[in-house]
Write an enzyme that holds these catalytic residues in place. Sequence first.
Site, short mmCIF file in Angstrom:
data_model
loop_
_atom_site.label_atom_id
_atom_site.label_comp_id
_atom_site.label_asym_id
_atom_site.label_seq_id
_atom_site.Cartn_x
_atom_site.Cartn_y
_atom_site.Cartn_z
N THR A 12 1.01 -1.37 -0.05
CA THR A 12 0.01 0.00 0.08
C THR A 12 0.83 1.37 0.04
OG1 THR A 12 -1.95 -1.00 1.03
CG2 THR A 12 -1.76 1.26 1.46
N SER A 53 1.85 -7.59 -0.65
CA SER A 53 2.63 -8.46 0.27
C SER A 53 2.01 -9.82 0.37
CB SER A 53 2.91 -7.97 1.68
OG SER A 53 1.86 -7.82 2.50
N THR A 85 1.96 -4.31 4.17
CA THR A 85 1.59 -4.79 5.75
C THR A 85 1.06 -6.17 6.22
OG1 THR A 85 -0.40 -3.71 5.78
CG2 THR A 85 1.57 -2.20 6.32
N ASP A 86 0.56 -6.59 4.95
CA ASP A 86 -0.04 -8.08 5.22
C ASP A 86 0.68 -9.12 5.87
OD1 ASP A 86 -2.60 -6.58 4.45
OD2 ASP A 86 -2.72 -7.83 2.75
N1 ASP Z 1 -2.55 -5.57 0.96
C1 ASP Z 1 -1.70 -4.58 1.23
C2 ASP Z 1 -0.42 -5.55 1.21
O1 ASP Z 1 0.17 -6.05 2.22
C3 ASP Z 1 -1.74 -3.93 2.53
C4 ASP Z 1 -0.52 -2.82 2.90
O2 ASP Z 1 0.42 -2.94 2.37
O3 ASP Z 1 -0.82 -2.33 3.81
O4 ASP Z 1 0.50 -5.44 0.22
#
Ligand code: ASP
Length: 320
Positions: A12, A53, A85-86
Amino acid sequence: MKKVLILHTGGTISMVQQAAGVTVTDRHPLSETLDVLPDDIEVKVEEIFNLPSPHIRPQEMLQLKRRITGAQEEGFDGVVITHGTDTLEETAYFLDLTLSKKLAVVITGAMRSSNEIGADGLYNYVQSIITAADDESKNQGVLVVMNDEIHAARFVTKTHTTSVDTFRTPTFGPIGILSKQKVIFIKEVVEHHVFDINKVAGNIQLVKAYAGMDEFIFNLIAEQSVDGVIIEALGAGNLPPQTLPGIKKILDKKIPIALVSRCSNGIAQDIYDYPGGGVQLSKLGISFVRGLSGQKARLRMLVGINAGLSGQELAKFMIG
Ligand code: ASP
């Protein structure tokens, strides 16, 4: 002058919000923000890959490990990885298990894409660079910096689907904070063994226990070519007794099983001596992992197996 290597990996923090949803962009939104960095920090930016991710596998984690090992020889003081973040906590823990502590390694991300109101990406990015350039960050293992907190890779986890205050370290808390642009450590990370692995082969399955669970999934696993199993068990480390026949089939095939708790706080321990209780599971030869989540225990076993550990050595390593 401090030198920090930036490795963008996607997520993200690199995306934009559009009518149809959050999407990948051609130009990284953080590529033009260098003027907001302190004057005494020089950065070199590389886009090592550009993946959401959930697309990141141990293969990409190994690629990051190799690049960071190279950065040690190139004279960098620290490395900042931007990451979705995932699965950020998994990459952080993999690197923590496989990198020597010679230079500071910080991982960060964002909960809001670059053009959303209150976007947190640039802020987390700058705070991470400041942390990576700080001498005190060097012997702490891999760090996760988000929302003005510094967390050790081992126990940090994403706890909220959308809030910017999502990364927490249950049971133990963060090891430091950023107050404005000052890095303040309040704890030291306990030393642990690092394995300089060069491959990530192996099929390790992660299974979550629930009330009324039976042997079904364990029977299926026992019939496959599997190198290890992690079970997220109930409470302190117990399982419904109906799971035991399937679990025994896996153990009979000499496939290692390690157990964590599905609780988000505390550690798994062999306390209860009833059918399916921790004492009996331990006697069967299941390792009780100290405080890791299932996803991190899985990476720990993968690293252990690829470092050549098996049998009692692997069981001991899994305890942590
Ligand atoms: N779905 C996203 C990822 O992990 C979430 C993020 O980056 O916050 O790529």
